[in-house]
Design an enzyme around this catalytic site. Structure first.
Site, PDB file in Angstrom:
ATOM      1  N   CYS A 170       6.888  23.258  18.071  1.00 11.17           N
ATOM      2  CA  CYS A 170       5.744  22.881  18.887  1.00 11.17           C
ATOM      3  C   CYS A 170       5.591  21.366  18.916  1.00 11.17           C
ATOM      4  O   CYS A 170       5.757  20.699  17.908  1.00 11.17           O
ATOM      5  CB  CYS A 170       4.435  23.492  18.412  1.00 11.17           C
ATOM      6  SG  CYS A 170       4.415  25.270  18.385  1.00 11.17           S
ATOM      7  N   LYS A 203      27.590  25.193  15.652  1.00 10.91           N
ATOM      8  CA  LYS A 203      27.409  24.383  16.867  1.00 10.91           C
ATOM      9  C   LYS A 203      27.703  25.230  18.089  1.00 10.91           C
ATOM     10  O   LYS A 203      26.958  25.228  19.055  1.00 10.91           O
ATOM     11  CB  LYS A 203      28.344  23.176  16.786  1.00 10.91           C
ATOM     12  CG  LYS A 203      27.916  21.981  17.559  1.00 10.91           C
ATOM     13  CD  LYS A 203      27.038  21.022  16.791  1.00 10.91           C
ATOM     14  CE  LYS A 203      25.844  21.698  16.186  1.00 10.91           C
ATOM     15  NZ  LYS A 203      25.191  20.961  15.132  1.00 10.91           N
ATOM     16  N   TRP A 222       6.505  26.808  20.680  1.00 13.92           N
ATOM     17  CA  TRP A 222       7.589  27.676  20.179  1.00 13.92           C
ATOM     18  C   TRP A 222       6.864  28.819  19.487  1.00 13.92           C
ATOM     19  O   TRP A 222       6.281  28.632  18.423  1.00 13.92           O
ATOM     20  CB  TRP A 222       8.468  26.894  19.196  1.00 13.92           C
ATOM     21  CG  TRP A 222       9.688  27.643  18.768  1.00 13.92           C
ATOM     22  CD1 TRP A 222      10.893  27.679  19.407  1.00 13.92           C
ATOM     23  CD2 TRP A 222       9.847  28.470  17.600  1.00 13.92           C
ATOM     24  NE1 TRP A 222      11.783  28.471  18.712  1.00 13.92           N
ATOM     25  CE2 TRP A 222      11.165  28.971  17.599  1.00 13.92           C
ATOM     26  CE3 TRP A 222       9.000  28.839  16.550  1.00 13.92           C
ATOM     27  CZ2 TRP A 222      11.664  29.805  16.605  1.00 13.92           C
ATOM     28  CZ3 TRP A 222       9.495  29.677  15.562  1.00 13.92           C
ATOM     29  CH2 TRP A 222      10.815  30.151  15.594  1.00 13.92           C
ATOM     30  N   LYS A 256      13.911  22.181  17.749  1.00 17.73           N
ATOM     31  CA  LYS A 256      14.560  21.122  16.994  1.00 17.73           C
ATOM     32  C   LYS A 256      14.100  21.034  15.547  1.00 17.73           C
ATOM     33  O   LYS A 256      14.890  20.932  14.635  1.00 17.73           O
ATOM     34  CB  LYS A 256      14.306  19.794  17.717  1.00 17.73           C
ATOM     35  CG  LYS A 256      14.979  18.587  17.089  1.00 17.73           C
ATOM     36  CD  LYS A 256      16.466  18.642  17.271  1.00 17.73           C
ATOM     37  CE  LYS A 256      17.171  17.452  16.670  1.00 17.73           C
ATOM     38  NZ  LYS A 256      18.620  17.700  16.574  1.00 17.73           N
ATOM     39  N   GLU A 279      24.982  28.188  18.539  1.00 13.85           N
ATOM     40  CA  GLU A 279      23.608  27.891  18.951  1.00 13.85           C
ATOM     41  C   GLU A 279      23.500  27.497  20.412  1.00 13.85           C
ATOM     42  O   GLU A 279      22.489  27.759  21.043  1.00 13.85           O
ATOM     43  CB  GLU A 279      22.943  26.845  18.036  1.00 13.85           C
ATOM     44  CG  GLU A 279      23.469  25.448  18.123  1.00 13.85           C
ATOM     45  CD  GLU A 279      22.768  24.481  17.167  1.00 13.85           C
ATOM     46  OE1 GLU A 279      21.555  24.601  16.965  1.00 13.85           O
ATOM     47  OE2 GLU A 279      23.450  23.581  16.645  1.00 13.85           O
ATOM     48  N   ASN A 328       0.186  22.863  15.753  1.00 16.58           N
ATOM     49  CA  ASN A 328       1.588  23.009  15.354  1.00 16.58           C
ATOM     50  C   ASN A 328       1.576  23.506  13.921  1.00 16.58           C
ATOM     51  O   ASN A 328       0.997  22.859  13.050  1.00 16.58           O
ATOM     52  CB  ASN A 328       2.302  21.648  15.444  1.00 16.58           C
ATOM     53  CG  ASN A 328       3.720  21.713  14.912  1.00 16.58           C
ATOM     54  OD1 ASN A 328       4.305  22.794  14.815  1.00 16.58           O
ATOM     55  ND2 ASN A 328       4.269  20.564  14.566  1.00 16.58           N
ATOM     56  N   GLY A 329       2.207  24.663  13.682  1.00 18.85           N
ATOM     57  CA  GLY A 329       2.236  25.212  12.322  1.00 18.85           C
ATOM     58  C   GLY A 329       1.922  26.686  12.347  1.00 18.85           C
ATOM     59  O   GLY A 329       2.009  27.343  13.394  1.00 18.85           O
ATOM     60  N   GLU A 334      30.310  24.128  10.245  1.00 22.07           N
ATOM     61  CA  GLU A 334      29.541  23.341  11.205  1.00 22.07           C
ATOM     62  C   GLU A 334      30.010  23.625  12.637  1.00 22.07           C
ATOM     63  O   GLU A 334      29.207  23.786  13.547  1.00 22.07           O
ATOM     64  CB  GLU A 334      29.649  21.844  10.857  1.00 22.07           C
ATOM     65  CG  GLU A 334      29.005  20.900  11.845  1.00 22.07           C
ATOM     66  CD  GLU A 334      27.555  21.212  12.171  1.00 22.07           C
ATOM     67  OE1 GLU A 334      26.917  21.993  11.445  1.00 22.07           O
ATOM     68  OE2 GLU A 334      27.066  20.697  13.191  1.00 22.07           O
ATOM     69  N   HIS A 373      41.868  39.219   3.590  1.00 20.66           N
ATOM     70  CA  HIS A 373      41.144  40.135   2.695  1.00 20.66           C
ATOM     71  C   HIS A 373      40.115  40.966   3.459  1.00 20.66           C
ATOM     72  O   HIS A 373      39.176  41.482   2.854  1.00 20.66           O
ATOM     73  CB  HIS A 373      40.510  39.348   1.549  1.00 20.66           C
ATOM     74  CG  HIS A 373      41.543  38.659   0.699  1.00 20.66           C
ATOM     75  ND1 HIS A 373      42.361  39.348  -0.157  1.00 20.66           N
ATOM     76  CD2 HIS A 373      41.923  37.361   0.635  1.00 20.66           C
ATOM     77  CE1 HIS A 373      43.194  38.500  -0.738  1.00 20.66           C
ATOM     78  NE2 HIS A 373      42.956  37.287  -0.270  1.00 20.66           N
ATOM     79  N   ARG A 376      10.962  20.254  20.924  1.00 21.65           N
ATOM     80  CA  ARG A 376      10.366  20.857  19.736  1.00 21.65           C
ATOM     81  C   ARG A 376       9.962  22.309  19.959  1.00 21.65           C
ATOM     82  O   ARG A 376       9.603  23.017  19.016  1.00 21.65           O
ATOM     83  CB  ARG A 376       9.134  20.052  19.309  1.00 21.65           C
ATOM     84  CG  ARG A 376       9.431  18.615  18.958  1.00 21.65           C
ATOM     85  CD  ARG A 376       8.165  17.920  18.540  1.00 21.65           C
ATOM     86  NE  ARG A 376       7.649  18.473  17.309  1.00 21.65           N
ATOM     87  CZ  ARG A 376       7.936  18.029  16.101  1.00 21.65           C
ATOM     88  NH1 ARG A 376       8.720  16.994  15.956  1.00 21.65           N
ATOM     89  NH2 ARG A 376       7.418  18.592  15.042  1.00 21.65           N
TER      90      ARG A 376
HETATM   91  C1  AGP Z   1      21.636  21.936  14.113  1.00 24.54           C
HETATM   92  O1  AGP Z   1      22.468  21.921  15.200  1.00 24.54           O
HETATM   93  C2  AGP Z   1      20.610  22.907  14.077  1.00 24.54           C
HETATM   94  N1  AGP Z   1      19.840  22.911  15.251  1.00 24.54           N
HETATM   95  C3  AGP Z   1      19.856  23.166  12.785  1.00 24.54           C
HETATM   96  O2  AGP Z   1      20.731  23.902  12.008  1.00 24.54           O
HETATM   97  C4  AGP Z   1      19.309  22.000  11.956  1.00 24.54           C
HETATM   98  O3  AGP Z   1      20.350  21.236  11.444  1.00 24.54           O
HETATM   99  C5  AGP Z   1      18.425  22.566  10.829  1.00 24.54           C
HETATM  100  O4  AGP Z   1      17.357  23.250  11.396  1.00 24.54           O
HETATM  101  C6  AGP Z   1      17.932  21.511   9.877  1.00 24.54           C
HETATM  102  O5  AGP Z   1      17.114  20.581  10.501  1.00 24.54           O
HETATM  103  P1  AGP Z   1      16.766  19.213   9.807  1.00 24.54           P
HETATM  104  O6  AGP Z   1      18.042  18.445   9.670  1.00 24.54           O
HETATM  105  O7  AGP Z   1      15.801  18.551  10.719  1.00 24.54           O
HETATM  106  O8  AGP Z   1      16.180  19.536   8.460  1.00 24.54           O
END
Ligand code: AGP
Length: 607
Positions: A2, A484, A75, A602, A487, A99-100, A480, A503, A27
């Site tokens: 949010c 990527k 969100w 985000k 998502e 927000n929260g 990673e 395995h 956000r």
């Molecule tokens: C990354 O591509 C993601 N969107 C997500 O995994 C992110 O890295 C994670 O939520 C942690 O966020 P931060 O680095 O703001 O703590």
């Protein structure tokens, strides 16, 4: 999660709020709304969908001129995505955005129902509006302070009281709020990106403090009504950093910003003789002296950076290092004491689970150090030591430049700790640092793979499953690469330690299954080639990534990225760029919303 914004001053609030929400949209983006004071009271406009839908609705609304209002981009947590559940929420004299999460909203709802008060939405936020209205008897400060006693959970509120035109009351507990007063008025938001147009100077509203915004000033009160002056902070980037600057998406821009992000993160920390120097960050070099165990804890991509950090720390320091997913760590009763160093990593510095993990570490008297991108964020403020990544604002939900900047901080720490512990000589350390400096031009070269990645990813766009395989640092990087792709392309993928495939998981590899194989580590190179042969024999379509132009049997791959050669330890930096580009273009070819993928946001400020 949010985005919230509030403005009161001399400007047209409609523009400030809508522009602010556009910049905060990353956000959360399932619905949006604004509320503003007009001559005849408070008006609210809200809608499901993106801020562009809100803009259309606002433009179509009867003309208004307002200089004070609040805005929200959502969100969803409690209650589905609907116009009614969108913020702002009004009850009685109170209109608010939040927000929260209010964890005890159900109990509060029951208590308010006993007073004959019922919500119209399914949100926890409306219950907060009802509670504050219930406590309000003409004194906003008093009502907000009282509300703190009842509310459990995390919240940042901006509140309008119908009988206090032109004033915005803000309260923070857990969720971020930053504010500034400029020539044209007072502005508050979840994130500096919404403020940068007006000021580079700002402050973070401290926890459990109330900010009162009028057009002339912002006054901050603590819980005892004492006026406080929060520390002013300064950002060293400008509005252009928070805009696309000619790129079709923020993600592509941020991928291309990596050389600059790394330059800004590394160069100020190199002293004469090419040695690491973290004294400017206030890190005493003795920090590592009594440490016999390191725990790295973070979420998502930041946690994946930790996986690479572990390999480097253990290799150089010979101290046991574990990498813990923060949401697990916080409930596992982990073993820590004052000889443990807990490193938290976070781009936003506000991730709820990472923050909780940090707080847990502090209760065990562990030393805490954080690697954070956002200045003054909660994780940065609450850690004993902070090493900032100077990556600039990262707007795309998929983290790219923050990841490589986090890696560079972990390498700087590993080299600096190894030097302090006498595990490397100055000469050896200087050689390692040279390797780190070489990643900047190497990443510039890796970025020229843009066209090849675009082309190759056409072959990925229709697949349903995909594997990333590697060994050692390459396996850590595979994790990673996989997140990527998942998502932003919504294609299922798995990262596998290449030697583990046979395995069980090898049964999933059939004719045409795409396998992205990382083979950048010379100590396991021949093993890796055998693993590639194993998937190839089952018909896999192999995209091979090597460190330098090695001679490799062309029958084992379909496509080959030969990265600019670096010493093995540094190959994750350039390989990461290729994985980011592959994920990016796969998403583009699938016609998806790259920067704002479905269901994600985000900054994950809720558990
Ligand atoms: C990354 O591509 C993601 N969107 C997500 O995994 C992110 O890295 C994670 O939520 C942690 O966020 P931060 O680095 O703001 O703590």
């Amino acid at each position: 999660m949010c985005g919230i914004i509030g403005f009161t001053g001399e400007l047209d609030a409609k523009n400030v709020l809508l522009e602010g929400l556009e910049s905060l949209e990353y956000r959360g983006y399932d619905s949006a709304g604004i509320a503003y004071f007009n001559d005849d009271g408070i008006h609210t406009i809200k809608t499901t969908g993106k801020v562009s839908s809100l803009r259309e609705k606002v433009e179509a609304a009867p003309k208004f001129h307002s200089t004070c209002g609040i805005g929200h981009t959502r969100w969803a947590t409690h209650g589905g995505v609907s116009d009614t559940n969108s913020h702002p929420h009004t009850f009685g004299k109170v209109t608010l955005i939040h927000n929260g999460i209010i964890e005890n909203y159900h109990d509060l709802e029951t208590k308010l129902a006993a007073e004959g008060k019922y919500p119209v939405s399914q949100t926890d936020t409306e219950i907060a509006a009802m509670l504050i209205d219930h406590l309000y008897q003409g004194n906003p400060m008093k009502a907000l302070k009282e509300a703190i006693k009842y509310l459990e959970g995390a919240y940042a509120f901006c509140v309008l009281f119908a009988d206090k035109p032109g004033v915005i009351y803000c309260l923070r507990n857990g969720s971020p709020l930053v504010a500034c007063h400029c020539e044209k008025g007072s502005i508050i938001a979840s994130d500096m990106v919404a403020l940068i147009k007006y000021s580079k100077e700002y402050f973070v509203l401290p926890e459990q403090h109330i900010a009162v915004l009028t057009k002339d000033q912002i006054t901050v009160y603590d819980i005892n009504d004492k006026v406080v002056s929060p520390k002013m902070l300064y950002v060293n980037w400008d509005l252009s950093a928070a805009m696309k600057g000619g790129y079709p998406h923020f993600m592509l821009k941020e991928i291309h910003e990596q050389p600059e992000a790394l330059r800004s993160t590394i160069i100020p920390r190199v002293r004469k003789g090419n040695l690491p120097d973290l004294s400017g960050d206030g890190l005493p070099h003795t920090i590592i002296d009594s440490i016999n165990r390191i725990i790295i804890t973070a979420c998502g991509t930041a946690m994946h950076a930790g996986l690479i950090g572990k390999v480097m720390f253990e290799r150089l320091l010979r101290i046991p290092v574990t990498v813990e997913i923060a949401s697990e760590f916080r409930y596992q009763n982990p073993i820590m004491d004052n000889n443990t160093l807990v490193i938290t990593i976070s781009q936003s510095g506000e991730t709820a689970d990472t923050l909780a993990a940090l707080r847990l570490a502090k209760t065990s008297h562990a030393k805490t150090l954080s690697i954070v991108n956002v200045k003054g964020s909660s994780i940065a403020r609450e850690s004993d030591y902070v090493l900032y990544t100077h990556a600039g604002p990262e707007i795309a939900v998929a983290s790219t430049k923050a990841y490589t900047a986090q890696l560079s901080c972990l390498y700087l720490l590993a080299f600096s700790f190894a030097l302090e512990k006498g595990k490397v000589t100055e000469e050896e350390c200087s050689k390692e640092m040279e390797g780190l400096l070489q990643i900047i031009p190497a990443i510039e070269k890796a970025l020229t793979f843009d066209v090849l990645a675009k082309d190759i990813s056409k072959n990925l766009k229709d697949c349903e499953d995909l594997f990333f395989i590697g060994r050692g640092l390459d396996y850590a990087l595979s994790c990673e690469g996989s997140i990527k792709l998942k998502e932003i392309s919504y294609i299922h993928s798995e990262a596998y330690a290449a030697g583990e495939l046979k395995h069980g998981t090898l049964s999933l590899v059939t004719e045409g299954t795409p396998v992205i194989a990382l083979a950048t580590q010379s100590n396991v190179y021949s093993k890796m080639i055998s693993n590639i042969r194993e998937v190839r024999a089952r018909g896999a379509m192999v995209i091979l990534i090597t460190n330098g132009n090695v001679t490799v049997d062309s029958s084992i791959y379909d496509y080959h990225f030969a990265l600019p050669h670096l010493s093995d330890d540094f190959a994750p930096f350039t390989a990461a760029v290729v994985l980011q580009l592959l994920a990016y273009y796969t998403s583009v070819h699938r016609g998806l919303d790259v920067d704002q993928p479905r269901n994600l946001a985000k900054s994950v400020t809720v558990e």
